[in-house]
Scaffold this motif. Structure first.
Motif, mmCIF file in Angstrom:
data_model
loop_
_atom_site.group_PDB
_atom_site.id
_atom_site.type_symbol
_atom_site.label_atom_id
_atom_site.label_comp_id
_atom_site.label_asym_id
_atom_site.label_seq_id
_atom_site.Cartn_x
_atom_site.Cartn_y
_atom_site.Cartn_z
ATOM 1 N N ARG A 258 0.745 -1.324 0.060
ATOM 2 C CA ARG A 258 -0.031 0.129 0.042
ATOM 3 C C ARG A 258 0.624 1.324 0.007
ATOM 4 O O ARG A 258 2.043 1.165 0.366
ATOM 5 N N ALA A 259 0.337 2.301 -0.609
ATOM 6 C CA ALA A 259 1.082 3.719 -0.527
ATOM 7 C C ALA A 259 0.498 4.664 0.290
ATOM 8 O O ALA A 259 -1.092 4.702 0.302
ATOM 9 N N CYS A 260 1.052 5.472 0.867
ATOM 10 C CA CYS A 260 0.441 6.761 1.452
ATOM 11 C C CYS A 260 1.143 7.954 0.923
ATOM 12 O O CYS A 260 2.316 8.114 0.858
ATOM 13 N N LEU A 261 0.326 8.669 0.382
ATOM 14 C CA LEU A 261 0.741 10.150 -0.336
ATOM 15 C C LEU A 261 1.105 11.082 0.593
ATOM 16 O O LEU A 261 -0.066 11.507 1.190
ATOM 17 N N VAL A 262 2.002 11.786 0.672
ATOM 18 C CA VAL A 262 2.207 13.134 1.609
ATOM 19 C C VAL A 262 2.911 14.022 0.677
ATOM 20 O O VAL A 262 3.705 13.940 -0.034
ATOM 21 N N GLY A 263 2.138 15.129 0.986
ATOM 22 C CA GLY A 263 2.456 16.512 0.317
ATOM 23 C C GLY A 263 2.360 17.810 1.341
ATOM 24 O O GLY A 263 1.700 17.540 2.514
ATOM 25 N N HIS A 264 2.663 18.734 0.812
ATOM 26 C CA HIS A 264 2.333 19.875 1.732
ATOM 27 C C HIS A 264 1.181 20.597 1.395
ATOM 28 O O HIS A 264 0.070 20.731 2.237
ATOM 29 N N ILE A 265 0.985 21.010 0.066
ATOM 30 C CA ILE A 265 -0.004 21.802 -0.445
ATOM 31 C C ILE A 265 -1.163 20.763 -0.715
ATOM 32 O O ILE A 265 -0.949 20.130 -1.856
ATOM 33 N N PRO A 266 -2.312 20.948 -0.537
ATOM 34 C CA PRO A 266 -3.232 19.801 -0.860
ATOM 35 C C PRO A 266 -4.281 20.606 -1.864
ATOM 36 O O PRO A 266 -4.291 21.444 -2.361
ATOM 37 N N PRO A 267 -4.595 19.644 -2.621
ATOM 38 C CA PRO A 267 -5.257 19.781 -4.184
ATOM 39 C C PRO A 267 -6.614 19.912 -3.609
ATOM 40 O O PRO A 267 -7.727 19.648 -4.421
ATOM 41 N N THR A 268 -6.938 21.459 -3.116
ATOM 42 C CA THR A 268 -8.499 21.649 -2.673
ATOM 43 C C THR A 268 -8.480 23.101 -2.522
ATOM 44 O O THR A 268 -7.500 23.864 -2.994
ATOM 45 N N VAL A 269 -9.467 23.535 -1.919
ATOM 46 C CA VAL A 269 -9.514 25.067 -1.668
ATOM 47 C C VAL A 269 -9.152 25.346 -0.043
ATOM 48 O O VAL A 269 -9.450 24.424 0.730
ATOM 49 N N ALA A 270 -8.527 26.705 0.055
ATOM 50 C CA ALA A 270 -8.330 26.873 1.617
ATOM 51 C C ALA A 270 -9.330 27.454 2.254
ATOM 52 O O ALA A 270 -10.171 28.243 1.560
ATOM 53 N N SER A 271 -9.744 26.950 3.480
ATOM 54 C CA SER A 271 -10.687 27.033 4.289
ATOM 55 C C SER A 271 -10.647 28.627 4.753
ATOM 56 O O SER A 271 -11.853 29.396 4.989
ATOM 57 N N PHE A 272 -9.619 29.345 4.854
ATOM 58 C CA PHE A 272 -9.225 30.381 5.224
ATOM 59 C C PHE A 272 -9.702 31.608 4.164
ATOM 60 O O PHE A 272 -10.235 32.892 4.738
ATOM 61 N N ASP A 273 -9.531 31.475 2.800
ATOM 62 C CA ASP A 273 -10.198 32.344 1.861
ATOM 63 C C ASP A 273 -11.048 31.773 0.700
ATOM 64 O O ASP A 273 -11.184 32.363 -0.115
ATOM 65 N N LEU A 274 -10.989 30.504 0.754
ATOM 66 C CA LEU A 274 -11.781 29.477 -0.285
ATOM 67 C C LEU A 274 -10.971 29.540 -1.729
ATOM 68 O O LEU A 274 -11.440 29.325 -2.532
ATOM 69 N N SER A 275 -9.669 29.933 -1.744
ATOM 70 C CA SER A 275 -8.981 29.913 -2.787
ATOM 71 C C SER A 275 -8.390 28.575 -3.405
ATOM 72 O O SER A 275 -8.361 27.814 -2.521
ATOM 73 N N ALA A 276 -8.529 28.418 -4.642
ATOM 74 C CA ALA A 276 -7.927 26.959 -5.043
ATOM 75 C C ALA A 276 -6.571 26.919 -4.905
ATOM 76 O O ALA A 276 -5.827 28.013 -5.110
ATOM 77 N N MET A 277 -5.955 25.993 -4.565
ATOM 78 C CA MET A 277 -4.548 25.647 -4.328
ATOM 79 C C MET A 277 -3.867 25.278 -5.571
ATOM 80 O O MET A 277 -2.551 25.430 -5.880
ATOM 81 N N TRP A 278 -4.381 24.252 -6.326
ATOM 82 C CA TRP A 278 -3.519 23.589 -7.344
ATOM 83 C C TRP A 278 -4.257 24.141 -8.512
ATOM 84 O O TRP A 278 -5.669 24.433 -8.644
ATOM 85 N N ALA A 279 -3.596 24.226 -9.559
ATOM 86 C CA ALA A 279 -4.101 24.178 -10.988
ATOM 87 C C ALA A 279 -5.036 23.165 -11.256
ATOM 88 O O ALA A 279 -4.976 21.883 -11.100
ATOM 89 N N PRO A 280 -6.311 23.505 -11.946
ATOM 90 C CA PRO A 280 -7.359 22.537 -12.262
ATOM 91 C C PRO A 280 -6.871 21.150 -13.111
ATOM 92 O O PRO A 280 -7.288 20.122 -12.525
ATOM 93 N N ALA A 281 -5.874 21.328 -14.069
ATOM 94 C CA ALA A 281 -5.525 20.256 -14.737
ATOM 95 C C ALA A 281 -4.965 19.319 -13.981
ATOM 96 O O ALA A 281 -4.930 18.231 -14.223
ATOM 97 N N TYR A 282 -4.106 19.797 -12.973
ATOM 98 C CA TYR A 282 -3.168 18.837 -12.182
ATOM 99 C C TYR A 282 -4.178 17.925 -11.305
ATOM 100 O O TYR A 282 -3.812 17.042 -11.048
ATOM 101 N N ILE A 283 -5.146 18.630 -10.940
ATOM 102 C CA ILE A 283 -6.266 17.901 -10.007
ATOM 103 C C ILE A 283 -6.889 16.934 -10.664
ATOM 104 O O ILE A 283 -6.842 15.693 -10.245
ATOM 105 N N VAL A 284 -7.165 17.163 -12.001
ATOM 106 C CA VAL A 284 -7.876 16.247 -12.595
ATOM 107 C C VAL A 284 -7.140 14.835 -12.935
ATOM 108 O O VAL A 284 -7.342 13.752 -12.755
#
Length: 445
Positions: A258-284
């Motif tokens: 099994r694999a566990c993926l570890v990163g710093h910046i998550p592929p989602t929106v920030a709760s503090f300002d609702l901004s997207a973190m990753w470019a959409p194509a990379y999330i897809v």
């Protein structure tokens, strides 16, 4: 929904699950840190945010609104040792260095010293930790022959480069790597096997089997961040990390691991300002890889937001677990996690948050364990998807979450917050978050 009855039912289920685990095999445990943000100039005019953090007379153990002094980081590591002196491994989810490191003279040299000093601190307090490249360990197999020890793994954060977010992309077949990646790989060299060192220099990522059957895949999320410098959003696969990731997942699957993926910046929106973190194509593309290897990916761990959160979507194979910070810069007491996992399936079972109010002396205490606090039976997609709905059914239901997501600084619930958090917790991709916010609210249960 009767929230009290629901929580009682969930606690009963949790007790049954714990009993089942105890009857089979001891659970695995590891320590998880994120966003240490060590500021060696704390309390001096050269500190980050000097008007607040450069004043004379600041507490030696840290202050709200400031990055971490050494005393705070050392205290956190000692507290973690007291919680678990022999974890299966230790994970950093990125950002060891202070904000605006570029303002520090000889910043790259300072960054190297930070990495080496923090690593040495763990050497001191976790002396039995197995370390790749250490003269004491000749081979990975020999370490396992004596029984698995702890393994220190890390992910690259946006403040771990100089300037922040600035990471040149290696040209295809480049003979000279990006200078900052060479600096980072050299600073971490004693922690890295030869193969890990090569991957770190090539793109800031690496893979490591931390216990037999479980591989941590450390991702360089800067490459996908919308704030990444230079702008690489037109590149389908910067530094070929997706190609590398798929090859690693294939290898893990072939070994029936099994694999566990570890990163710093998550592929989602920030709760503090609702901004997207990753470019959409990379999330897809990332989501497609996870879907293709749903039988292989056991967990996803991220940091960056300095808060205790999760993201869940029933079309994703695992939730995103977002851990808070040691740095108290964004109105939260310092905290770290001990994470519990099933030693056979490597599915995550629980996590416990340990935190300390900023007072002298620092006193670290158990804040909460997720399953006992929320009444969850596990940390599966099904459980957290249900939680995203139940926690956001009303302000009364949401308040327990708001009490702990910023350690020591509860946020009162107000109009509109349950709906906002329903979409924040209950989606991963920013496009899905936006659609949720535009949709009519669900009918009362």
């Amino acid at each position: 929904v009767d929230i009290v009855s629901h929580l009682g039912h969930m606690r009963a289920l949790a007790a049954l699950v714990l009993a089942g685990i105890a009857a089979t095999a001891p659970a695995g445990r590891f320590l998880l840190f994120s966003d240490l943000h060590y500021d060696p100039l704390y309390g001096t005019p050269g500190a980050h945010a000097p008007r607040v953090c450069g004043r004379p007379g600041l507490s030696a153990v840290g202050a709200i609104g400031c990055d971490s002094p050494w005393a705070l980081i050392e205290s956190a590591v000692v507290a973690a040792r007291d919680v678990n002196p022999a974890p299966d491994f230790i994970v950093f989810a990125g950002d060891l260095a202070r904000h605006t490191l570029r303002a520090v003279p000889n910043a790259t040299h300072v960054l190297t010293d930070m990495i080496r000093n923090i690593s040495a601190l763990f050497d001191t307090h976790f002396p039995n930790t197995t370390r790749f490249g250490s003269p004491a360990v000749e081979a990975h197999a020999e370490a396992y022959a004596a029984g698995p020890g702890g393994v220190l793994a890390f992910a690259l954060g946006n403040n771990d480069v100089v300037p922040d977010y600035a990471l040149p992309v290696n040209a295809p077949n480049a003979t000279q790597p990006a200078p900052i990646l060479q600096v980072l790989a050299d600073a971490w060299r004693h922690e890295l096997s030869d193969g890990e060192y090569h991957d770190m220099v090539s793109g800031g990522f690496f893979a490591r089997e931390v216990v037999p059957g479980l591989t941590l895949l450390s991702l360089n999320t800067l490459l996908y961040a919308l704030d990444h410098v230079p702008d690489t959003t037109a590149m389908p696969d910067p530094d070929s990390q997706f190609v590398w990731l798929e090859a690693q997942l294939q290898t893990v699957r072939a070994a029936r691991g099994r694999a566990c993926l570890v990163g710093h910046i998550p592929p989602t929106v920030a709760s503090f300002d609702l901004s997207a973190m990753w470019a959409p194509a990379y999330i897809v593309r990332y989501k497609a890889l996870l879907a293709a290897y749903a039988d292989t990916v056991a967990c996803q761990l991220f940091g960056h937001f300095h808060s205790e959160e999760f993201r869940v979507d029933r079309t994703w194979p695992t939730p995103l677990l977002l851990t808070s910070s040691i740095s108290p810069i964004y109105d939260a007491n310092p905290s770290f996690r001990e994470v519990v996992y099933d030693p056979t399936s490597f599915e995550l079972i629980d996590f416990c948050v340990h935190a300390a109010p900023l007072a002298i002396p620092l006193r670290w205490n158990l804040s909460h364990c997720a399953r006992a606090y929320y009444g969850w039976p596990d940390l599966s997609v099904a459980t957290l998807a249900t939680a995203a709905d139940s926690l956001t059914a009303s302000c009364a239901a949401l308040q327990p979450f708001l009490d702990v997501y910023k350690e020591g600084y509860p946020e009162p619930c107000g109009p509109g917050l349950p709906a906002r958090w329903r979409c924040t917790l209950g989606t991963v991709a920013p496009a899905d978050f936006a659609a949720c916010m535009q949709a009519p609210p669900p009918a009362p249960a």
